[in-house]
Design an enzyme around this catalytic site. Structure first.
Site, PDB file in Angstrom:
ATOM      1  N   SER A 127      30.698  66.378  32.985  1.00 62.68           N
ATOM      2  CA  SER A 127      31.994  66.191  32.339  1.00 62.68           C
ATOM      3  C   SER A 127      32.860  67.417  32.547  1.00 62.68           C
ATOM      4  CB  SER A 127      31.753  65.988  30.843  1.00 62.68           C
ATOM      5  OG  SER A 127      32.956  66.093  30.126  1.00 62.68           O
ATOM      6  N   TYR A 152      27.359  68.161  22.266  1.00 64.06           N
ATOM      7  CA  TYR A 152      27.480  67.229  23.403  1.00 64.06           C
ATOM      8  C   TYR A 152      27.812  67.998  24.686  1.00 64.06           C
ATOM      9  CZ  TYR A 152      29.987  64.213  26.652  1.00 64.06           C
ATOM     10  OH  TYR A 152      30.439  63.613  27.795  1.00 64.06           O
ATOM     11  N   LYS A 156      25.633  68.914  28.411  1.00 71.37           N
ATOM     12  CA  LYS A 156      26.085  68.748  29.804  1.00 71.37           C
ATOM     13  C   LYS A 156      25.890  70.053  30.577  1.00 71.37           C
ATOM     14  CE  LYS A 156      27.241  64.453  29.487  1.00 71.37           C
ATOM     15  NZ  LYS A 156      26.372  63.439  30.097  1.00 71.37           N
TER      16      LYS A 156
HETATM   17  N1  UFG Z   1      43.734  61.321  21.016  1.00 67.48           N
HETATM   18  C1  UFG Z   1      44.708  60.940  20.106  1.00 67.48           C
HETATM   19  N2  UFG Z   1      44.409  59.940  19.228  1.00 67.48           N
HETATM   20  C2  UFG Z   1      43.209  59.301  19.217  1.00 67.48           C
HETATM   21  C3  UFG Z   1      42.221  59.696  20.157  1.00 67.48           C
HETATM   22  C4  UFG Z   1      42.526  60.713  21.024  1.00 67.48           C
HETATM   23  O1  UFG Z   1      45.809  61.487  20.078  1.00 67.48           O
HETATM   24  O2  UFG Z   1      43.015  58.411  18.383  1.00 67.48           O
HETATM   25  C5  UFG Z   1      44.045  62.399  21.978  1.00 67.48           C
HETATM   26  C6  UFG Z   1      43.118  63.578  21.836  1.00 67.48           C
HETATM   27  O3  UFG Z   1      43.595  64.460  20.858  1.00 67.48           O
HETATM   28  C7  UFG Z   1      43.145  64.148  23.234  1.00 67.48           C
HETATM   29  C8  UFG Z   1      43.345  62.934  24.134  1.00 67.48           C
HETATM   30  O4  UFG Z   1      43.836  61.911  23.267  1.00 67.48           O
HETATM   31  O5  UFG Z   1      44.245  64.982  23.374  1.00 67.48           O
HETATM   32  C9  UFG Z   1      42.069  62.435  24.786  1.00 67.48           C
HETATM   33  O6  UFG Z   1      41.072  62.320  23.776  1.00 67.48           O
HETATM   34  P1  UFG Z   1      39.693  61.539  24.011  1.00 67.48           P
HETATM   35  O7  UFG Z   1      38.935  61.601  22.734  1.00 67.48           O
HETATM   36  O8  UFG Z   1      39.963  60.196  24.588  1.00 67.48           O
HETATM   37  O9  UFG Z   1      38.943  62.371  25.155  1.00 67.48           O
HETATM   38  P2  UFG Z   1      38.666  63.966  25.236  1.00 67.48           P
HETATM   39  O10 UFG Z   1      39.652  64.524  26.202  1.00 67.48           O
HETATM   40  O11 UFG Z   1      38.546  64.548  23.894  1.00 67.48           O
HETATM   41  O12 UFG Z   1      37.262  64.032  25.973  1.00 67.48           O
HETATM   42  C10 UFG Z   1      36.059  63.729  25.286  1.00 67.48           C
HETATM   43  C11 UFG Z   1      34.944  64.632  25.807  1.00 67.48           C
HETATM   44  C12 UFG Z   1      34.637  64.336  27.239  1.00 67.48           C
HETATM   45  C13 UFG Z   1      34.300  62.912  27.374  1.00 67.48           C
HETATM   46  C14 UFG Z   1      35.463  62.124  26.872  1.00 67.48           C
HETATM   47  C15 UFG Z   1      35.169  60.663  26.959  1.00 67.48           C
HETATM   48  O13 UFG Z   1      35.336  65.964  25.677  1.00 67.48           O
HETATM   49  O14 UFG Z   1      33.529  65.085  27.672  1.00 67.48           O
HETATM   50  O15 UFG Z   1      35.723  62.427  25.509  1.00 67.48           O
HETATM   51  O16 UFG Z   1      34.083  60.330  26.140  1.00 67.48           O
HETATM   52  F1  UFG Z   1      34.057  62.615  28.667  1.00 67.48           F
END
Ligand code: UFG
Length: 344
Positions: A127, A152, A156
């Protein structure tokens, strides 16, 4: 047939899409999954798309006896793609032992058995989380690995180190580490897609559930980041494109296109898109409005990260191809399909 591949976690989101692409490319797939975060019906979806039902073993990869039985019953496996893992960032903070035990035991068992059963190639689901908050974007594979912000993420990083150490020790295997950015969307047929347990933690499933009315509104976590519109920036990669990267990585390993026993690739589009831009793309491409509100930042979020995928482009001959509007429409079609089936 190109050869037999074991896909651990093959009924999950990325695993199911990768199984489809492997079968389309002529590989024979054996799936093992404990169905802890997926459903047996996924096999029907895979069969409807490809015309082939993959072999399926319901079992847990943390149990080495189960894996031995699998290798005995399915002789001649040439490669493994290891998706089986616990993956919820928040949950990992609450249950670190579960995360370390699951994710590391699965990896150790597989690496342990590969030489014994003559399995040559290993693809690991890593990741972009291993980079932490980048100093520079787009980020390349040789950027520093920073301290993980969750158990998590730590699993990785540790897994990458374990694989490197095992190869250094002279184990007769090859491995590719694929560092995924943010996988989204669903198969264009809407036969398979992402089906999170409970309240989605990730952006796109939450967004589509808010759009269809399962959730009241989408919360946007922060609009005061140092980005053009104030929301976080990610590299959203279409899950079908991501799945195809696995096929290329396997082809390369199994056909000995490289002498390197260990390779690492960023799998992203190369473009950063903000959370608000993604929301806009969804509304524009589907014509569906998503109720949403801006709330405070989510703890642990990275401000901005996107990939430099040049190495994967050049070495694997792989490119992210999907158009973001098509990706958003695929996610919406999948959400609507879940509604038709009475699931959501
Ligand atoms: N976000 C929102 N509202 C939500 C969910 C997310 O605004 O309801 C924003 C988050 O703050 C972030 C972006 O959308 O800025 C992406 O968030 P995600 O939770 O979809 O994904 P992340 O970038 O946090 O990544 C995480 C882990 C990765 C993993 C990925 C997918 O850090 O390793 O989730 O599972 F691969």
């Amino acid at each position: 047939m190109k050869g037999k591949i074991l896909v651990t976690g093959g009924t999950g989101f990325i695993g199911s899409h990768t199984t489809v692409e492997l079968q389309n490319a002529g590989y024979e797939v054996v799936i093992i999954d404990n169905l802890s975060n997926s459903n047996i019906d996924v096999l029907d979806g895979i069969e409807r798309i490809t015309g082939i039902r993959p072999a399926f073993v319901e079992g847990d990869c943390t149990d080495i006896a189960t894996l031995r039985r699998l290798f005995d019953e399915h002789p001649g496996i040439k490669g493994i793609i290891n998706f089986a893992a616990s993956k919820a960032v928040n949950e990992s903070v609450q249950k670190p032992i579960l995360y370390y035990r699951n994710n590391l035991n699965i990896l150790l068992n597989l690496l342990d058995l590969m030489p014994e059963y003559g399995v040559k190639g290993f693809v690991f689901s890593s990741s972009c989380t291993v980079y932490g908050e980048p100093d520079v974007n787009p980020i390349t594979e040789d950027a520093p690995i920073k301290k993980a912000t969750s158990p998590y993420g730590a699993t990785k990083q540790i897994s990458e180190d374990i694989i490197a150490d095992v190869i250094k020790s002279g184990s007769p295997i090859k491995a590719v580490l694929l560092r995924y950015f943010n996988p989204i969307g669903a198969h264009p047929s809407a036969e398979i897609g992402e089906l999170p347990n409970g309240v989605p933690q990730n952006l796109v499933p939450y967004l589509t559930q808010a759009a269809i009315g399962v959730r009241k509104e989408l919360s946007i976590f922060g609009d005061d980041y140092n980005t053009p519109d104030g929301s976080c920036i990610r590299d959203f990669i279409y899950v079908v494109d991501l799945a195809k990267a696995h096929v290329r990585a396997l082809d390369r390993m199994l056909q000995d296109e490289s002498d390197n026993a260990l390779e690492v690739f960023n799998i992203g589009t190369g473009d950063g898109l903000s959370v608000l831009q993604l929301l806009d793309a969804f509304e524009r491409s589907t014509g569906v409005k998503v109720p949403h509100k801006i709330v405070g930042r989510r703890e642990g979020d990275i401000e901005k990260i996107w990939a430099d995928p040049k190495k994967a482009n050049d070495v694997l001959g792989w490119h992210a191809e999907a158009d973001i509007d098509d990706v958003m429409r695929s996610a919406w079609k999948w959400q609507q399909r879940l509604r038709e089936r009475g699931i959501m």
